[in-house]
Scaffold this motif. Structure first.
Motif, PDB file in Angstrom:
ATOM      1  N   GLY A  28       0.818  -1.206   0.000  1.00 30.12           N
ATOM      2  CA  GLY A  28       0.000   0.000   0.000  1.00 30.12           C
ATOM      3  C   GLY A  28       0.854   1.260   0.000  1.00 30.12           C
ATOM      4  N   VAL A  29       1.882   1.278   0.837  1.00 36.57           N
ATOM      5  CA  VAL A  29       2.783   2.436   0.887  1.00 36.57           C
ATOM      6  C   VAL A  29       3.481   2.618  -0.460  1.00 36.57           C
ATOM      7  CG1 VAL A  29       4.882   3.375   1.917  1.00 36.57           C
ATOM      8  CG2 VAL A  29       3.153   2.300   3.373  1.00 36.57           C
ATOM      9  N   ALA A  30       3.936   1.521  -1.055  1.00 34.96           N
ATOM     10  CA  ALA A  30       4.632   1.594  -2.345  1.00 34.96           C
ATOM     11  C   ALA A  30       3.732   2.175  -3.424  1.00 34.96           C
ATOM     12  CB  ALA A  30       5.121   0.206  -2.754  1.00 34.96           C
ATOM     13  N   ALA A  31       2.484   1.737  -3.452  1.00 31.42           N
ATOM     14  CA  ALA A  31       1.542   2.244  -4.459  1.00 31.42           C
ATOM     15  C   ALA A  31       1.306   3.731  -4.285  1.00 31.42           C
ATOM     16  CB  ALA A  31       0.223   1.484  -4.370  1.00 31.42           C
ATOM     17  N   ALA A 159       9.993  -6.433   7.394  1.00 35.82           N
ATOM     18  CA  ALA A 159       9.014  -6.978   6.454  1.00 35.82           C
ATOM     19  C   ALA A 159       8.282  -5.878   5.687  1.00 35.82           C
ATOM     20  CB  ALA A 159       8.015  -7.868   7.188  1.00 35.82           C
ATOM     21  N   VAL A 160       7.839  -4.835   6.393  1.00 38.15           N
ATOM     22  CA  VAL A 160       7.091  -3.763   5.733  1.00 38.15           C
ATOM     23  C   VAL A 160       8.013  -2.917   4.861  1.00 38.15           C
ATOM     24  CG1 VAL A 160       5.704  -1.689   6.074  1.00 38.15           C
ATOM     25  CG2 VAL A 160       5.339  -3.673   7.544  1.00 38.15           C
ATOM     26  N   MET A 161       9.115  -2.440   5.442  1.00 35.87           N
ATOM     27  CA  MET A 161      10.021  -1.579   4.694  1.00 35.87           C
ATOM     28  C   MET A 161      10.683  -2.330   3.554  1.00 35.87           C
ATOM     29  SD  MET A 161      11.680   0.546   7.891  1.00 35.87           S
ATOM     30  CE  MET A 161      12.580   1.697   6.844  1.00 35.87           C
ATOM     31  N   GLY A 162      10.931  -3.621   3.770  1.00 39.73           N
ATOM     32  CA  GLY A 162      11.514  -4.427   2.701  1.00 39.73           C
ATOM     33  C   GLY A 162      10.566  -4.586   1.527  1.00 39.73           C
ATOM     34  N   THR A 163       9.279  -4.808   1.822  1.00 37.46           N
ATOM     35  CA  THR A 163       8.285  -4.922   0.750  1.00 37.46           C
ATOM     36  C   THR A 163       8.206  -3.630  -0.048  1.00 37.46           C
ATOM     37  OG1 THR A 163       6.951  -6.509   2.013  1.00 37.46           O
ATOM     38  CG2 THR A 163       5.852  -5.331   0.222  1.00 37.46           C
ATOM     39  N   THR A 164       8.155  -2.506   0.658  1.00 38.46           N
ATOM     40  CA  THR A 164       8.100  -1.215  -0.036  1.00 38.46           C
ATOM     41  C   THR A 164       9.351  -1.008  -0.882  1.00 38.46           C
ATOM     42  OG1 THR A 164       6.753  -0.233   1.721  1.00 38.46           O
ATOM     43  CG2 THR A 164       7.920   1.285   0.270  1.00 38.46           C
ATOM     44  N   PHE A 165      10.503  -1.384  -0.346  1.00 36.55           N
ATOM     45  CA  PHE A 165      11.757  -1.152  -1.083  1.00 36.55           C
ATOM     46  C   PHE A 165      11.828  -1.966  -2.371  1.00 36.55           C
ATOM     47  CE2 PHE A 165      16.148  -2.035  -2.172  1.00 36.55           C
ATOM     48  CZ  PHE A 165      16.673  -0.749  -2.229  1.00 36.55           C
ATOM     49  N   TRP A 171      13.536   4.371   0.187  1.00 39.43           N
ATOM     50  CA  TRP A 171      13.163   4.298   1.602  1.00 39.43           C
ATOM     51  C   TRP A 171      12.128   5.368   1.883  1.00 39.43           C
ATOM     52  CZ3 TRP A 171      14.717  -0.013   3.614  1.00 39.43           C
ATOM     53  CH2 TRP A 171      15.917  -0.581   3.191  1.00 39.43           C
ATOM     54  N   GLU A 172      11.040   4.999   2.503  1.00 41.04           N
ATOM     55  CA  GLU A 172       9.924   5.903   2.704  1.00 41.04           C
ATOM     56  C   GLU A 172       9.512   5.965   4.178  1.00 41.04           C
ATOM     57  OE1 GLU A 172       8.945   7.676   0.263  1.00 41.04           O
ATOM     58  OE2 GLU A 172       9.884   6.607  -1.405  1.00 41.04           O
ATOM     59  N   TRP A 173       9.264   7.185   4.684  1.00 41.46           N
ATOM     60  CA  TRP A 173       8.831   7.346   6.067  1.00 41.46           C
ATOM     61  C   TRP A 173       7.519   6.633   6.365  1.00 41.46           C
ATOM     62  CZ3 TRP A 173      11.822   8.625   9.902  1.00 41.46           C
ATOM     63  CH2 TRP A 173      12.960   9.398   9.671  1.00 41.46           C
ATOM     64  N   PRO A 174       6.529   6.701   5.459  1.00 43.83           N
ATOM     65  CA  PRO A 174       5.284   5.977   5.754  1.00 43.83           C
ATOM     66  C   PRO A 174       5.509   4.474   5.940  1.00 43.83           C
ATOM     67  CG  PRO A 174       4.931   7.546   3.975  1.00 43.83           C
ATOM     68  CD  PRO A 174       6.410   7.495   4.214  1.00 43.83           C
ATOM     69  N   ALA A 175       6.506   3.911   5.250  1.00 41.98           N
ATOM     70  CA  ALA A 175       6.812   2.488   5.432  1.00 41.98           C
ATOM     71  C   ALA A 175       7.339   2.232   6.839  1.00 41.98           C
ATOM     72  CB  ALA A 175       7.821   2.028   4.385  1.00 41.98           C
ATOM     73  N   LEU A 176       8.123   3.172   7.352  1.00 43.52           N
ATOM     74  CA  LEU A 176       8.614   3.041   8.727  1.00 43.52           C
ATOM     75  C   LEU A 176       7.452   3.069   9.706  1.00 43.52           C
ATOM     76  CD1 LEU A 176      10.818   2.996  10.906  1.00 43.52           C
ATOM     77  CD2 LEU A 176      10.938   5.492  10.717  1.00 43.52           C
ATOM     78  N   TYR A 177       6.535   4.021   9.515  1.00 43.83           N
ATOM     79  CA  TYR A 177       5.385   4.109  10.415  1.00 43.83           C
ATOM     80  C   TYR A 177       4.527   2.839  10.336  1.00 43.83           C
ATOM     81  CZ  TYR A 177       6.671   9.051   9.987  1.00 43.83           C
ATOM     82  OH  TYR A 177       7.363  10.232   9.963  1.00 43.83           O
ATOM     83  N   ALA A 178       4.357   2.344   9.117  1.00 46.36           N
ATOM     84  CA  ALA A 178       3.585   1.104   8.953  1.00 46.36           C
ATOM     85  C   ALA A 178       4.301  -0.063   9.622  1.00 46.36           C
ATOM     86  CB  ALA A 178       3.357   0.819   7.477  1.00 46.36           C
ATOM     87  N   GLY A 179       5.625  -0.065   9.523  1.00 45.07           N
ATOM     88  CA  GLY A 179       6.393  -1.118  10.181  1.00 45.07           C
ATOM     89  C   GLY A 179       6.223  -1.094  11.684  1.00 45.07           C
ATOM     90  N   VAL A 180       6.133   0.107  12.251  1.00 44.57           N
ATOM     91  CA  VAL A 180       5.907   0.239  13.694  1.00 44.57           C
ATOM     92  C   VAL A 180       4.532  -0.298  14.070  1.00 44.57           C
ATOM     93  CG1 VAL A 180       5.574   1.896  15.573  1.00 44.57           C
ATOM     94  CG2 VAL A 180       7.488   2.176  13.995  1.00 44.57           C
ATOM     95  N   GLY A 181       3.514   0.052  13.276  1.00 46.14           N
ATOM     96  CA  GLY A 181       2.162  -0.420  13.570  1.00 46.14           C
ATOM     97  C   GLY A 181       2.034  -1.927  13.460  1.00 46.14           C
ATOM     98  N   ILE A 182       2.527  -2.469  12.356  1.00 48.53           N
ATOM     99  CA  ILE A 182       2.466  -3.922  12.158  1.00 48.53           C
ATOM    100  C   ILE A 182       3.316  -4.643  13.192  1.00 48.53           C
ATOM    101  CG2 ILE A 182       3.173  -5.784  10.608  1.00 48.53           C
ATOM    102  CD1 ILE A 182       0.594  -4.510   9.744  1.00 48.53           C
TER     103      ILE A 182
END
Length: 296
Positions: A28-31, A159-165, A171-182
């Motif tokens: 989702g973040v990547a899109a 897992a989250v940041m790797g998928t986005t990458f 590297w995206e900040w929203p991916a970091l935030y999503a990684g924290v939530g997940i």
């Protein structure tokens, strides 16, 4: 003979949402950040990332079954059946199944690395090593109270940041935030599991974080992790689109397990909490990812 149903139970299917959720969130973040039509997204990479995540989850489940089984930690269980501890499968067979799952993750990971960046191979190797030494080896870190830390790092951030990458190569900040939530909700699953097992883990000498904190503080930790996941939704919305606040609806699914934990549920009464927490994590990822996919 170990039946297919036994092997399925040993794979702990209730934990698999924890493997699906980070890939959904990262996609989702990547899109959103790429701003490409959904049809132009590299879905085959997202599917390979899902294979890696699921295979690692199954692998660590079998590895945990094997290592705890040969140590005798699972000899007197409150939770679901364990293959080695119950004598349903031999230790060698379960160990082989664990490394077969790691092999599947490795093959899928190599394809992603070959088409993205070769240094991802090193990340994959670290993930497999962390999966094995959670309860394996002479000094497993899961017995030292570090299990939640590693779950947060590998089944959350990595897992989250790797998928986005692999989808964006950025590297995206929203991916970091999503990684924290997940990662917080993945930790909550483990916290609930270890809360249930405090009596047997204490006897077996397994010093999990729950054993170290004690019953009451472990319950508060579970609730805190749910709140962190909610805060992460707000952070993602602020960095992307306010439609992502739809993710807060996951709290409706998280109320029942949180109430059970804070209400003093023990032993078998905590087993449904594991499934409900996994469902909450999956709901979090879907409700956050869909607005990002659409707005992207």
């Amino acid at each position: 003979m170990t039946s297919p149903a036994d092997w399925l139970a040993g794979a702990r299917p209730r934990t698999l949402p924890a493997a699906v959720a980070p890939v959904l969130a990262g996609t989702g973040v990547a899109a959103f950040v790429d701003g490409v039509p959904l049809g132009d997204l590299a879905w085959w990479k997202a599917l390979l990332a899902l294979v890696v995540s699921l295979a690692l989850q199954v692998g660590v489940n079998y590895a945990n079954d094997y290592s705890d089984g040969i140590r005798g930690t699972d000899a007197d269980r409150v939770g679901p059946m364990r293959l080695v501890g119950s004598g349903t499968a031999t230790p060698q067979a379960v160990k082989t199944a664990a490394f077969a799952a790691f092999g599947v993750a490795g093959v899928a990971g190599l394809v992603l690395a070959a088409t993205t960046a070769w240094w991802l191979v090193a990340v994959g190797l670290v993930c497999v090593v962390a999966a094995w030494f959670y309860t394996g080896g002479k000094t497993p870190y899961g017995y030292l109270g570090l299990g939640e830390v590693m779950v947060f790092v590998f089944f959350g951030l990595v897992a989250v940041m790797g998928t986005t990458f692999v989808l964006t190569q950025t590297w995206e900040w929203p991916a970091l935030y999503a990684g924290v939530g997940i990662g917080s909700l993945a930790c909550a699953i483990l916290v609930a599991n270890n809360l249930r097992d405090i009596p047997t883990d204490t006897v077996a000498g397994k010093r999990t974080l729950a054993v170290r904190l004690g019953d009451e503080r472990t319950r508060y930790l579970y609730a805190f992790l749910v709140l962190v996941a909610a805060a992460a939704v707000v952070a993602i919305a602020a960095a992307t689109t306010w439609w992502a606040l739809l993710g807060l609806v996951f709290l409706g699914r998280a109320v029942a397990p949180t109430r059970a934990v804070l209400g003093g549920a023990q032993g078998p009464a905590l087993i449904p909490v594991l499934a409900a927490t996994g469902a909450s994590e999956l709901a979090w990822s879907v409700l956050v990812a869909v607005p990002l996919l659409v707005r992207g």
